[in-house]
Design a protein around this motif. Structure first.
Motif, mmCIF file in Angstrom:
data_model
loop_
_atom_site.group_PDB
_atom_site.id
_atom_site.type_symbol
_atom_site.label_atom_id
_atom_site.label_comp_id
_atom_site.label_asym_id
_atom_site.label_seq_id
_atom_site.Cartn_x
_atom_site.Cartn_y
_atom_site.Cartn_z
ATOM 1 N N CYS A 157 0.663 7.049 -6.532
ATOM 2 C CA CYS A 157 -0.451 7.997 -6.694
ATOM 3 C C CYS A 157 -0.120 9.386 -6.154
ATOM 4 C CB CYS A 157 -1.684 7.472 -5.974
ATOM 5 S SG CYS A 157 -2.352 5.948 -6.673
ATOM 6 N N HIS A 158 1.058 9.543 -5.582
ATOM 7 C CA HIS A 158 1.466 10.837 -5.009
ATOM 8 C C HIS A 158 0.527 11.268 -3.888
ATOM 9 C CE1 HIS A 158 4.467 11.464 -8.170
ATOM 10 N NE2 HIS A 158 3.542 11.041 -9.032
ATOM 11 N N HIS A 159 0.106 10.330 -3.023
ATOM 12 C CA HIS A 159 -0.741 10.630 -1.864
ATOM 13 C C HIS A 159 0.108 10.483 -0.598
ATOM 14 C CE1 HIS A 159 -4.515 11.147 -3.926
ATOM 15 N NE2 HIS A 159 -4.372 9.979 -4.553
ATOM 16 N N ARG A 160 0.501 11.616 -0.037
ATOM 17 C CA ARG A 160 1.345 11.563 1.161
ATOM 18 C C ARG A 160 0.578 11.047 2.374
ATOM 19 N NH1 ARG A 160 4.665 17.319 0.757
ATOM 20 N NH2 ARG A 160 5.678 16.864 -1.278
ATOM 21 N N SER A 161 -0.666 11.486 2.497
ATOM 22 C CA SER A 161 -1.452 11.046 3.661
ATOM 23 C C SER A 161 -1.685 9.539 3.612
ATOM 24 C CB SER A 161 -2.777 11.791 3.702
ATOM 25 O OG SER A 161 -3.502 11.576 2.496
ATOM 26 N N ALA A 162 -1.996 9.025 2.423
ATOM 27 C CA ALA A 162 -2.195 7.586 2.290
ATOM 28 C C ALA A 162 -0.900 6.829 2.581
ATOM 29 C CB ALA A 162 -2.703 7.258 0.887
ATOM 30 N N PHE A 163 0.222 7.424 2.176
ATOM 31 C CA PHE A 163 1.506 6.783 2.460
ATOM 32 C C PHE A 163 1.745 6.711 3.972
ATOM 33 C CE2 PHE A 163 6.035 7.330 3.387
ATOM 34 C CZ PHE A 163 6.562 6.171 2.816
ATOM 35 N N ALA A 164 1.425 7.803 4.674
ATOM 36 C CA ALA A 164 1.624 7.831 6.127
ATOM 37 C C ALA A 164 0.726 6.809 6.819
ATOM 38 C CB ALA A 164 1.351 9.231 6.659
ATOM 39 N N TRP A 190 -4.205 0.422 -4.424
ATOM 40 C CA TRP A 190 -3.811 -0.192 -5.709
ATOM 41 C C TRP A 190 -4.870 0.072 -6.777
ATOM 42 C CZ3 TRP A 190 -6.365 -4.187 -8.332
ATOM 43 C CH2 TRP A 190 -5.692 -4.693 -9.456
ATOM 44 N N HIS A 191 -6.154 -0.068 -6.391
ATOM 45 C CA HIS A 191 -7.238 0.178 -7.350
ATOM 46 C C HIS A 191 -7.275 1.649 -7.759
ATOM 47 C CE1 HIS A 191 -11.027 -0.512 -9.365
ATOM 48 N NE2 HIS A 191 -11.569 0.518 -8.712
ATOM 49 N N LYS A 192 -7.003 2.523 -6.833
ATOM 50 C CA LYS A 192 -6.990 3.955 -7.145
ATOM 51 C C LYS A 192 -5.823 4.313 -8.054
ATOM 52 C CE LYS A 192 -7.505 8.451 -4.885
ATOM 53 N NZ LYS A 192 -7.588 9.159 -3.597
ATOM 54 N N SER A 193 -4.690 3.654 -7.820
ATOM 55 C CA SER A 193 -3.519 3.936 -8.672
ATOM 56 C C SER A 193 -3.741 3.448 -10.100
ATOM 57 C CB SER A 193 -2.272 3.268 -8.079
ATOM 58 O OG SER A 193 -2.388 1.842 -8.130
ATOM 59 N N ARG A 194 -4.570 2.405 -10.267
ATOM 60 C CA ARG A 194 -4.849 1.905 -11.602
ATOM 61 C C ARG A 194 -5.733 2.859 -12.386
ATOM 62 N NH1 ARG A 194 -2.555 -2.331 -14.125
ATOM 63 N NH2 ARG A 194 -4.585 -2.992 -14.932
ATOM 64 N N ARG A 195 -6.488 3.699 -11.704
ATOM 65 C CA ARG A 195 -7.412 4.608 -12.365
ATOM 66 C C ARG A 195 -6.862 6.014 -12.500
ATOM 67 N NH1 ARG A 195 -13.276 4.077 -9.800
ATOM 68 N NH2 ARG A 195 -13.659 5.408 -11.621
ATOM 69 N N GLN A 196 -5.624 6.238 -12.118
ATOM 70 C CA GLN A 196 -5.019 7.560 -12.197
ATOM 71 C C GLN A 196 -3.765 7.509 -13.055
ATOM 72 O OE1 GLN A 196 -4.275 8.980 -8.256
ATOM 73 N NE2 GLN A 196 -6.382 9.694 -7.952
ATOM 74 N N LEU A 197 -3.533 8.607 -13.766
ATOM 75 C CA LEU A 197 -2.323 8.730 -14.560
ATOM 76 C C LEU A 197 -1.141 9.022 -13.654
ATOM 77 C CD1 LEU A 197 -3.475 10.810 -17.659
ATOM 78 C CD2 LEU A 197 -2.943 8.379 -17.566
ATOM 79 N N GLY A 221 0.814 -1.207 0.000
ATOM 80 C CA GLY A 221 0.000 0.000 0.000
ATOM 81 C C GLY A 221 0.845 1.251 0.000
ATOM 82 N N CYS A 222 1.980 1.211 0.697
ATOM 83 C CA CYS A 222 2.889 2.366 0.673
ATOM 84 C C CYS A 222 3.408 2.624 -0.730
ATOM 85 C CB CYS A 222 4.057 2.120 1.641
ATOM 86 S SG CYS A 222 3.585 2.104 3.384
ATOM 87 N N MET A 223 3.744 1.563 -1.443
ATOM 88 C CA MET A 223 4.231 1.724 -2.815
ATOM 89 C C MET A 223 3.139 2.303 -3.712
ATOM 90 S SD MET A 223 6.294 -1.892 -3.135
ATOM 91 C CE MET A 223 6.542 -1.642 -4.873
ATOM 92 N N SER A 224 1.901 1.836 -3.551
ATOM 93 C CA SER A 224 0.800 2.373 -4.357
ATOM 94 C C SER A 224 0.544 3.832 -4.029
ATOM 95 C CB SER A 224 -0.470 1.548 -4.123
ATOM 96 O OG SER A 224 -0.276 0.194 -4.488
ATOM 97 N N ALA A 225 0.682 4.202 -2.761
ATOM 98 C CA ALA A 225 0.489 5.598 -2.366
ATOM 99 C C ALA A 225 1.555 6.493 -2.976
ATOM 100 C CB ALA A 225 0.502 5.700 -0.841
ATOM 101 N N ALA A 280 -6.555 -1.454 2.893
ATOM 102 C CA ALA A 280 -5.853 -0.226 2.507
ATOM 103 C C ALA A 280 -5.001 -0.459 1.255
ATOM 104 C CB ALA A 280 -4.989 0.253 3.674
ATOM 105 N N SER A 281 -4.348 -1.612 1.214
ATOM 106 C CA SER A 281 -3.501 -1.902 0.053
ATOM 107 C C SER A 281 -4.334 -2.028 -1.218
ATOM 108 C CB SER A 281 -2.714 -3.193 0.309
ATOM 109 O OG SER A 281 -1.961 -3.541 -0.835
#
Length: 399
Positions: free
Chosen positions: A30-37, A87-94, A23-27, A82-83
């Motif tokens: 996706c350039h989501h710092r909060s999700a990474f934290a 991951w699903h969100k990263s698949r739908r974003q450029l 999940g950290c890698m997917s965050a 969370a992972s």
């Protein structure tokens, strides 16, 4: 807690830790710092009980299985949720990675580079073509373009043909050069086939022009032959009339002089065309002047056709031979239409030939004209002289 439950809890916590790290890698993607934290915190929460459990594994019998099981399952489920969500969100974003993956799957070669030639983005196909053309991966776009700029259409040893094009793009005040390579193997093949077909058509046109020139030459020669035959027939008739007049048999001086004047005009190219309008009547009058008669039976080819001209030429020749060689007074001409054309037969009442006919210049010329028209001429000597023309369907004269 027995060792079996302890091992099961360790496995669950380990799966949760790995899922949190994914999940950290997917965050990050996706350039989501909060999700990474959040994922990092969940990973630490998974790893902490895992470390405690592993440290106290020898004393696992003293651990209560209920709270540890609840904690392990809860943390593992949270980590997986969370992972999967990230991951699903990263698949739908450029993202830069998704753009690179999309470029790598393009069938065309693609490269974006700055003014200094340093590539900003290139796909695998561009690197492959750079290896095959320049012998190395594309490290400098300016050097690669310099290698193909003089001949932007490149044919590789395996027969593939690629076309390269460079286009400047202006983004945020900077110039970025786009190099695109397109596979035009099929277009190049069609172009080569078209060139070969054009060469074949050009050769065909040349041969058709040559054929047209030969046809013109053959037509000119046929017209010359026809004119010579006509002169031969006309002069032959007037010579026979002159001979009859000089021998005191038939004829009159005025008529013979008129015939000689007419032949003089013919030789000078001033022969009246109206004489051709009713050629058989003129031939009948000429035969009557030398003491012979012409009888026609059946249907004859239409005036103005090549067959009509051949029938007239044969009548001239048979009339000349009747008076000159057979010493007869009557020429019978019978004609009938057949499935393929015409059958015209000439028979006279003169002396029968003593042997096979030796064709002179008149009959030879007539045979040449008939065969050139696609017909057939048959000459018989027994029981009497007979000439038969077998002609194809009428063809209009070229005149």
């Amino acid at each position: 807690m027995n060792p079996f439950y302890a091992g099961l809890m360790c496995t669950s916590l380990l799966v949760g830790t790995i899922a949190s790290l994914f999940g950290c890698m997917s965050a990050v993607r996706c350039h989501h710092r909060s999700a990474f934290a959040i994922c990092l915190v969940i990973a630490l929460l998974d790893f902490a009980p895992l470390a405690v459990l592993l440290a106290r594994l020898p004393e696992s019998e003293t651990l209560s299985p209920v709270p540890w099981t609840a904690a392990a399952l809860s943390l593992t489920a949270l980590s997986l949720f969370a992972s999967f969500t990230l991951w699903h969100k990263s698949r739908r974003q450029l993202s830069p990675v998704s753009i690179k993956e999309s470029c790598d799957h393009l069938p065309s070669a693609l490269c974006f580079a700055g003014e200094n030639g340093l590539p900003c983005l290139k796909n695998l196909k561009m690197d492959e073509l750079s290896h095959r053309i320049a012998g190395e991966a594309l490290m400098n776009a300016n050097e690669f373009w310099g290698a193909v700029a003089h001949e932007p259409i490149v044919t590789l040893p395996d027969g593939q043909t690629w076309s390269f094009e460079r286009t400047p793009l202006y983004l945020s005040g900077q110039t970025v050069y786009q190099i695109i390579g397109t596979n035009i193997t099929e277009e190049a093949r069609l172009k080569r086939e078209l060139e070969r077909e054009n060469l074949r058509l050009e050769d065909m046109n040349r041969r058709l022009r040559q054929y047209g020139q030969e046809v013109q030459e053959l037509t000119r020669e046929r017209e010359i032959l026809r004119a010579k035959t006509r002169v031969h027939d006309e002069i032959g008739q007037v010579l026979l009339q002159t001979r009859q007049f000089l021998s005191g048999t038939l004829g009159d001086a005025e008529g013979i002089c008129a015939q000689w004047r007419q032949n003089a005009w013919l030789l000078l190219g001033k022969y009246a065309e109206e004489a051709r309008e009713d050629s058989f009547e003129q031939l009948a009058r000429a035969a009557q002047a030398i003491g012979a008669a012409i009888a026609r039976v059946g249907a004859f080819p239409e005036d103005g056709t090549e067959n009509a001209h051949l029938a007239e030429a044969a009548a001239h020749e048979c009339l000349t031979n009747l008076v000159r060689h057979a010493h007869g007074t009557r020429l019978e001409i019978s004609s009938e239409a057949t499935k393929i054309g015409w059958k015209i037969r000439y028979i006279n009442d003169g002396d029968a030939p003593t042997g096979p006919i030796v064709e002179g210049s008149g009959l030879s010329s007539l045979r040449a004209q008939v065969e050139a028209a696609g017909g057939e001429m048959v000459v018989e000597h027994a029981p009497r002289f007979a000439l038969t023309l077998i002609l194809p369907m009428e063809r209009r004269d070229a005149e």
